[in-house]
Write an enzyme that holds these catalytic residues in place. Sequence first.
Site, PDB file in Angstrom:
ATOM      1  N   LYS A  17      49.159  38.122  24.941  1.00  0.00           N
ATOM      2  CA  LYS A  17      47.968  38.661  24.271  1.00  0.00           C
ATOM      3  C   LYS A  17      47.752  40.024  24.915  1.00  0.00           C
ATOM      4  O   LYS A  17      47.426  40.129  26.091  1.00  0.00           O
ATOM      5  CB  LYS A  17      46.780  37.729  24.507  1.00  0.00           C
ATOM      6  CG  LYS A  17      45.665  37.873  23.497  1.00  0.00           C
ATOM      7  CD  LYS A  17      44.837  39.138  23.626  1.00  0.00           C
ATOM      8  CE  LYS A  17      43.807  39.029  24.721  1.00  0.00           C
ATOM      9  NZ  LYS A  17      43.098  40.337  24.932  1.00  0.00           N
TER      10      LYS A  17
ATOM     11  N   GLY B 197      42.259  39.524  35.353  1.00  0.00           N
ATOM     12  CA  GLY B 197      41.087  40.148  34.743  1.00  0.00           C
ATOM     13  C   GLY B 197      39.823  39.696  35.440  1.00  0.00           C
ATOM     14  O   GLY B 197      39.827  39.384  36.637  1.00  0.00           O
ATOM     15  N   SER B 198      38.757  39.628  34.666  1.00  0.00           N
ATOM     16  CA  SER B 198      37.446  39.348  35.249  1.00  0.00           C
ATOM     17  C   SER B 198      37.278  37.877  35.585  1.00  0.00           C
ATOM     18  O   SER B 198      37.976  37.005  35.066  1.00  0.00           O
ATOM     19  CB  SER B 198      36.351  39.753  34.268  1.00  0.00           C
ATOM     20  OG  SER B 198      36.367  38.868  33.161  1.00  0.00           O
ATOM     21  N   ARG B 199      36.311  37.608  36.449  1.00  0.00           N
ATOM     22  CA  ARG B 199      35.993  36.232  36.803  1.00  0.00           C
ATOM     23  C   ARG B 199      35.516  35.448  35.592  1.00  0.00           C
ATOM     24  O   ARG B 199      35.947  34.318  35.362  1.00  0.00           O
ATOM     25  CB  ARG B 199      34.914  36.257  37.880  1.00  0.00           C
ATOM     26  CG  ARG B 199      34.511  34.894  38.366  1.00  0.00           C
ATOM     27  CD  ARG B 199      33.673  35.046  39.610  1.00  0.00           C
ATOM     28  NE  ARG B 199      33.273  33.755  40.143  1.00  0.00           N
ATOM     29  CZ  ARG B 199      32.705  33.604  41.343  1.00  0.00           C
ATOM     30  NH1 ARG B 199      32.476  34.653  42.103  1.00  0.00           N
ATOM     31  NH2 ARG B 199      32.374  32.408  41.779  1.00  0.00           N
TER      32      ARG B 199
ATOM     33  N   GLY C 195      36.153  35.999  32.443  1.00  0.00           N
ATOM     34  CA  GLY C 195      37.273  35.778  31.528  1.00  0.00           C
ATOM     35  C   GLY C 195      38.192  34.678  32.038  1.00  0.00           C
ATOM     36  O   GLY C 195      38.591  33.784  31.287  1.00  0.00           O
ATOM     37  N   GLY C 196      38.509  34.719  33.319  1.00  0.00           N
ATOM     38  CA  GLY C 196      39.402  33.719  33.896  1.00  0.00           C
ATOM     39  C   GLY C 196      38.798  32.327  33.852  1.00  0.00           C
ATOM     40  O   GLY C 196      39.470  31.353  33.489  1.00  0.00           O
TER      41      GLY C 196
ATOM     42  N   GLU D 121      44.085  35.577  38.046  1.00  0.00           N
ATOM     43  CA  GLU D 121      43.759  36.388  39.211  1.00  0.00           C
ATOM     44  C   GLU D 121      42.502  37.141  38.814  1.00  0.00           C
ATOM     45  O   GLU D 121      42.498  37.886  37.847  1.00  0.00           O
ATOM     46  CB  GLU D 121      44.931  37.332  39.486  1.00  0.00           C
ATOM     47  CG  GLU D 121      44.853  38.010  40.832  1.00  0.00           C
ATOM     48  CD  GLU D 121      44.848  39.510  40.676  1.00  0.00           C
ATOM     49  OE1 GLU D 121      45.875  40.077  40.311  1.00  0.00           O
ATOM     50  OE2 GLU D 121      43.787  40.113  40.903  1.00  0.00           O
TER      51      GLU D 121
ATOM     52  N   CYS E 191      42.631  45.461  42.093  1.00  0.00           N
ATOM     53  CA  CYS E 191      42.097  44.150  42.474  1.00  0.00           C
ATOM     54  C   CYS E 191      41.902  44.087  43.982  1.00  0.00           C
ATOM     55  O   CYS E 191      41.116  43.293  44.476  1.00  0.00           O
ATOM     56  CB  CYS E 191      43.067  43.048  42.094  1.00  0.00           C
ATOM     57  SG  CYS E 191      43.803  43.250  40.492  1.00  0.00           S
TER      58      CYS E 191
ATOM     59  N   GLU F  67      31.627  41.761  42.998  1.00  0.00           N
ATOM     60  CA  GLU F  67      32.554  42.877  42.908  1.00  0.00           C
ATOM     61  C   GLU F  67      31.972  43.969  42.011  1.00  0.00           C
ATOM     62  O   GLU F  67      31.490  43.689  40.913  1.00  0.00           O
ATOM     63  CB  GLU F  67      33.878  42.368  42.319  1.00  0.00           C
ATOM     64  CG  GLU F  67      34.961  43.433  42.234  1.00  0.00           C
ATOM     65  CD  GLU F  67      36.292  42.894  41.684  1.00  0.00           C
ATOM     66  OE1 GLU F  67      36.350  41.697  41.342  1.00  0.00           O
ATOM     67  OE2 GLU F  67      37.237  43.692  41.604  1.00  0.00           O
TER      68      GLU F  67
END
Lengths: 524, 524
Positions: free
Chosen positions: B184, B241-243, B245-246, B265, B302, B392
């Site tokens: 994606k 990506g972002s927290r 999103g993950g 990650e 990151c 973050e």
Amino acid sequence: MPVTGQLLIGQSRVRGGHGEVHALAAATGEALAPSFGGAGPNDLERACALAESAFDRYREASLEQRAAFLESIASNILALGDELIERCMSETGLPRARLEGERGRTVGQLRLFAAVVRDGSFLEARIDPAQPERQPLPKVDLRLRQIAIGPVAVFGASNFPLAFSVAGGDTASALAAGCPVVVKAHSAHPGTSELVGQAIQQAVHSHGLPEGVFSLLFDAGRSIGQGLVADSRIKAVGFTGSRSGGVALMKIAAAREEPIPVYAEMSSINPVLLLANALAERGEAIAKAFVGSLTLGAGQFCTNPGLILAVDSPALRAFEAAAAAALKEAPAQTMLTPGIHASYCQGVERLLRHAEVDCLGQGGDDERYQARAALFATSAEAFMARTELREEVFGPASLIVRCTDAAQMKALLATLEGQLTIALHLSDDDHPQARELLPLLERKAGRLLVNGFGTGVEVGYAMVHGGPFPATSDTRTTSVGSLAIQRFLRPVSYQDLPQALLPQALRSDNPWQIPQRLNGERPR
Amino acid sequence: MPVTGQLLIGQSRVRGGHGEVHALAAATGEALAPSFGGAGPNDLERACALAESAFDRYREASLEQRAAFLESIASNILALGDELIERCMSETGLPRARLEGERGRTVGQLRLFAAVVRDGSFLEARIDPAQPERQPLPKVDLRLRQIAIGPVAVFGASNFPLAFSVAGGDTASALAAGCPVVVKAHSAHPGTSELVGQAIQQAVHSHGLPEGVFSLLFDAGRSIGQGLVADSRIKAVGFTGSRSGGVALMKIAAAREEPIPVYAEMSSINPVLLLANALAERGEAIAKAFVGSLTLGAGQFCTNPGLILAVDSPALRAFEAAAAAALKEAPAQTMLTPGIHASYCQGVERLLRHAEVDCLGQGGDDERYQARAALFATSAEAFMARTELREEVFGPASLIVRCTDAAQMKALLATLEGQLTIALHLSDDDHPQARELLPLLERKAGRLLVNGFGTGVEVGYAMVHGGPFPATSDTRTTSVGSLAIQRFLRPVSYQDLPQALLPQALRSDNPWQIPQRLNGERPR
């Protein structure tokens, strides 16, 4: 040290005050003395706090110290002698020979992990040295090792009161990895659990390890087990048991603020494929071996052959007749607990009444708590249409599915869920068909076997006791064999650390003499 | 082949009909031609069906064929030449030198995995031979290898448009493991994604591999990404990506009928510890290096150093002054997307207004979409009391936390969530303190480093780019370095298979000449 009914929390023994767990004689359902006090929130808190405080010291114990500790657990279990075997026989209904064999396996498993620890390969030590002259940028010094993941919660299984319980594979591999362990004892064999727990407790003491390396809790309900998995100090879970139990723990672990891995070994019906030439050449011999495997230990193996697949033919019908005849000779056997026996009877009853299932035969019948083996048959159409036919019936029952041809058998296989094992019975002339099936079978199971049954589970380097969901919650590993240690490790990388600050495993002078992968080269 | 805005589904190129993704010039926010057609459910279905049908053939491709395929992807990316670099510069605002370096890293990463594949150690081949004479029971022949887990969904990251995107570490390690990949694309660099996707598509073709080995989808919303993770044919997920999103993907994966691993990650503030002697001896030099690391790539790493911990002292104040002075010289830099820039400004604004936070200095200011670096300070009390201070801020902002003493610093560290990296600046006289801290730091991060900053991530054998949650969703592995291949493998055991039916990796004549562990002995 006799069975006392006490919790083992670090080096203490305390009577739990939250309800009671009663050991029942498997053969009669009668309560066995003593009763076991259930752990409460304070006991859980103390076990987790001790595990947490033991972690940093235990995980950095030398490989030799950790290996010797595992070996002491093994000797201490052997030193329990007949008291352990007899207690275990009463609690589980399993016969002496089986339990002596299982004890040997448990002890062998601890010793295998001692060898794995001494070997040191599991540390995955890697060194990519600095290249200060590299262009356009200098390269730093990087070193990697696996470290223990943290304190581990282990849930004992009912069906292997030694090999998959308090000092079973989960505990052995977690301790080998450097993780303290808190065991939630299975209520089907609390006395056995306490005795084995004492053996571990003693080994912790005699090796001068921090007491939190091991605790054993009894749980009169479910809150202690659930609380263990939810506790922030616990970093991984080992479980062997039912699908519903495993899935419940997976949910708790996933809902934590910090989700943790759950290694649940759950449900498998272990398909057995009878290919045409093997069936024609030696169907009767296979039938006898099959019934032996089906009824072994009252069918209470995770790897029990619960499903037979074959193309319908006179040879299959002869196989069925031979199996039914052999089954008739199989005596009834005591099951592990009254509850397991009741579930088994319900499962068999469901199949007996099923409109699309034939009962081919049953084994000998006996008094209560004794399981009567049973063999059923159905068509592939019915099996594919009826999801209830693919549910595990825990115990000595199996279902033969008659397929119209090889293509239908393959199509049926493709619809199966994940399995621990799939067995193929074949002759040389069946190789082309086997070769065509293998890629599909590899995707469905953790272990493929030829001309045998999955009920024997070797504890070695090449064993996988695992498989895709729902056989297990995590198909990336195994709960039996040396690879099981990887479940309780995580990699850490060290960049430009002075030698004086590096862990032993990564120092350039390699004081532990373990394999180190230098610049990606295989260690010699 | 120019940028067309088309989806790459196997060997086809088709215009997606479900909304559009617009590439924006990072520096101006203006739309870049062409637009990209969003994938719909049929495109998703076709990509997954192709991946599934390619799986069995691709995973059994020879090691040499798979390695050569990875190398061709690398050459094809290089062959895109300046067109790729220029497109990527427009889409991301990253400067040429950085992108050329990142391309080198991406190509090097593909070649590293080619070497890993040829080496064959990742297969973990193990052979425990039969012992027909063993008492009391004969021992079967058991062999184990790792096989590919299945088709993998990869989500490209915004901040490394080459190294963590279409042909980045997730894709390279999944392809190396033998898994087809459906990517994606990240909407921040769709043109870059398409160009790199074409390079892979071409390599699939030129190596005669099944077309489903690779597909690339654009998603005008979120449904395609979510649908990918939910699709039963996808067996693992790689995400950077972002927290939020993950975590969303983790939930979808856990709720599937068959839960699958997600390697996300996500979030890390990468603490930097300044120990007292290092600070006193060379605080100013560390300050300059720190600002260099903080502002590198507009702080969009990151592993950006978002948190500095030190005991308050005149030396710390001198460090702060030096860092603030260096920061003033740091020019503003274009961020990856207008959205990322807006989030950064909000994060900085939040700190600027925070009652318990001092702003020590800011970098140069410029037009819109340009990030102005910022440095803040607070007390350990405030940091421990205020959870918002540990979130973050993605970009060139960092927070110094002044501790009253070493004990408070350690206590604060113990409250931190999981991190990708923790850096220690130390002198020889700081070794005792470092030694005391290391066990805690190992539990908090995937990589520990001394006298440096985490922003450089070497792609080698000993790198861990991972760490406890929320740095990643799965602390047992890494998304960078050769160990990343293990994420996409699962073990399978073969019992008593005739040689003719065994996979090449496990045959006794070892036709691939890979390391095989025989009876547990380390291979030579």
